[in-house]
Structures are given as C-alpha cells and as structure tokens.
Design a protein around this motif. Sequence first.
Motif: not given
Lengths: 179, 359
Positions: A60, A64, A103-107, A110, A179
């Motif tokens: 993924d 991406r 894989r989930y940088p923003h999550l 946070t 954010p």
Amino acid sequence: MSRAIPLNIKEFATQRHYRPATIERWLALAAADGQALLDLAAEMRLGENQLSDLWTWAEDVARRDGTSLADVLTSAAMTAARKRAISRNDRLTLVKQELRRLRYPHLCATEERLLELLHRLELPRDIRVALPASLEGDHLTFQFVVTDTKQLRRIADELKRVADSPACADIFALLEEAP
Amino acid sequence: MKPWKPSRIYVEHSEIDTPLVRRLQSRLPEIPLQPVDDLRSAEPDRFDDGKQMLVAQRHRGTFLQHCPAGTSGLVCCNYLVMNFGSNCPYDCSYCFLQEYLANNPALKVFTNAGDGLTEVDTVLRARPERTFRIGTGELADSLALDHLTDLSCELVPFFAERSNAILELKTKSNVIDNLLRLDPKDRVVVSWSVNSAVMMREEEPGSASLDERLAAAAEVQAAGYKIGFHFDPLVAHDGWEEAYRDTVTQIFRRLDTRRVAWVSLGSLRLTSQLKALIRQRPQVSRTALTELVVGDDGKERVWRGLRVKMYRRMLQWLRDVDSCLPLYICMEPASVWEKTFGMIPSDRQVAQRLVGAEA
C-alpha cells in the motif's frame, strides 16, 4: 541481519508451509521486490499470516508513494528497526510499528501526540488511562482500583487535577477533531 | 460523456414482447437481442464484463425496500429505495456493488416497472399522512440508461401526481433529455453524486465530468426540478480540503441554492472484502490507500476525529454558500451527528426536515 538467507523464495516458503497461492503471488513480484520480501521474512522467521500483514502494508505504501516494495522494506526507518539488537519478537513488533507509521502517517502522528499529552498528565501508577481503539471514538477510559475511602479521595483529587490541566483539554480536543 | 451502449443484450424469453424490449430493439438495432430461458446463463464470470452487457428480465421480488443505511446504531433518514434494475455502467473504484453484485454482475433492467409503481401506489395510499422519500439510485444509476429505457417517462408523471412522496433520481450521468420534456410538479429531485476533481477524474471511469454534471443540473433545475448533491464518499486524499472546497464553489456558482432539496455528506466506508476487491483492480486506486480503521460495524473508515473534521469543513463551506441548505450525513452514529451539527436529531426529524425542503 547476519542470518543466512535461503537461496530462493520457493524453498523458504515451502519450508514454512506457505499456501501455494501465496508462493505464486510472491514469485510473480519483480525480482528486487521478491528478494526484499524474502530477506525480511527469513530474517524475522515470519509465518505466512505475519508476512501477509506486513506485505499488504508495504505494498500500500509503495502504491501510494509511487515507489517499489523493495524501497519501502529497505527504507531508512525500516532498516533501523530491523537492525536493532533486541529479541526477535521485540524486533518484529518494532518493524510492524515502523511499517504502520509509514502506512498510516496521520493516524500515527495523532496517536503519538495523544500519548505525549497523556504522559504530561503525570498520572500516578494506580490510575490507568486508555485511548479508544484506532481513535474510533472521542472518549478516554480511566481505570483504577481502590480499597478504602482514603485511596478513593486521593484518586478523586488526582482526577480533578488532571481534568483541570491544559493537556487534558488538548486530549479531548484532539480526539474530537483531527489536527 | 458518450451515452452508454451495451456490447450485447440478453432478454428473458417471456419478456421479448414487452414495451421495454421493443424500445431497446429500436434504439439499438445494430445489437441483436439474445433470448435466454435460464437467466443464469447470461451471468458473466467477471464483474467488469457485467458492465458491458444488458439483461432485460422480469423482476419477481418486491421493488420497494428500506435503504440499507438504516442500520442499527446509525441515524437514519427513513429513505426508501426502489430497484428497477441492478448494476451500473460506470466503474467507480469504491463502488459497493463490486462486492454486493459479485455473484450476479450482469447489468439488468426490469421489464415490469409498472408492477413496481403499483407496489408504491399501495404503500402511499396506505399512509397518506406520511411523506415518503423514494430513490431509484441504490443498486443502479437512476439515469445512466434512461436514453435506452425511458424509465423516467414512467416515474416522473407517476410521482408528479402523488402528494405524499418525493422521487429522487440519483446519477453520475448527464442523461437528462427525457426529464426536460416532463413536468415534475415539484415532486421529483434530481441529484448528482459529486466528489473532488481528482476523485471524479481518476476513480469514476465512464461517468460524466463535473462540468457535464453541473451543466445537466442547471438545465434540469431550470426545467422545474429540485436538485440534490451527494458528497459521498468523502475521501481524505492529499489536498482534500482545497479539492472539496473547490467542488462546492463550482457547484453553487452555477446553481440556485433555493432550488436545492438537500445535500448529503458521507465518509468513505469499505468492508474488508470490498477493500480487497479494490486492491485487485488494474489501476491503483487512492480510495483503499487512505488511512482507514475498522469501526463498530466492521466497516473501515477514516478515524472518527478526521471524519468529524471533514464534515465540519464541508458544513462550513456549504453554509457559507447558503445557511439554509438542508444538509445531512449518511451512515453515521448519533455521536458524529452531535459533533458535526451540535445536535442529535431523531430519524423522524431528519426525514421530516428533508421532505419539508420540498415545500
């Protein structure tokens, strides 16, 4: 990293009882991607399900970011995690964390910010606090056990202090809206 | 957008002499009709192949159903769906039909729409005190095949004469010629699914461009129809804020907000099976590559705080355009409604607000 790498994907996967469909999919990868996956799997002694999870995330990320599976698996963050001189299980946990972060940088950012704010609450050891799983909620779960009224009063005082702290307000604000 | 045309047509043997089949024959004389006794023989093996063909068949079940979004735990707008066919010629990467119709993907139209209208008539007569919202765009695009079927020519006059129902025709097409010749008498809402420019360009192959959808919406609005928009699925792709704001701006630069019946918002939601199917598509799709987490209902969405942020931003931009626009969110629990709108309406309140918008 010094562990001997099996000569080929088929040999490794067959030894580890991977399903034929998985082996076929693996063999269909570009040579560099297949080898990078083999290096990781052999190094971490991964079972099929463990490899599948990491493979999916890495794929993924590659899709991406328009890069290759090999590039993701040998990125600086992943290489650092794989080289850590810790037990195999701890290393696997670390590798998973790093890959999840990619894989989930923003999550993950946070979550990390929330953990930092939780740390700032300076809760005593007998009060536990948990975030909602995968941040799918806007609540905190506090857990404590008391055996007398004195302990209960102390916990209540601590919770009042925590509730009045700016960090606590920041936590709820962050849980309510990203954010 | 070129109007869709099938590469082959199968017809259930008993339905050859129906008005719909005769119409298909006259509109597509170059495509021979292939009669079939066993409809299963017309089902293709591959989902994408189902979008190249058309099967005309009699529908033997009920036409009218409650919208599946009325899942327990979610705020529901009491919407009813009417199915006059199944599957859609467009190939949206995120479409739930890839999973829902995986075993019977042939694009179908039903020859007995009149039976469906009789069923609706019975329901409307039984509950004259209630105003129903009924849509045909759940398992199919409401208008994508209208140039072949003329279905709207049956639906619009039927609903135009009913005082306690509103028909919603939901589409990603610009197939509106029939609509322009009909008088909806304020009982029909034509709505468009819309998205950010990059989503529409890359993830909705075959459908009309935003320009084409908006040109069609403006024409239909001028012809007396109310208009709706569905920002669904909202996808948290790179640059989503600017991209969705731009879509909002483009829409309301061209349309009269006083003649907008409703605007809905819905976050991308995928079952694990649908996500797997998206990953298998030949083109890389950005929908499955966003940061989704599993919710209580087993579906993956972006985490709650990000969903609330997206809804709040959309709400702000839409209310900046017109603070009176009727808005709702789809398939979300009461807690998300509260964070988005500052209140938790009952299902009934949501439904009433939306039918009230027709007055």
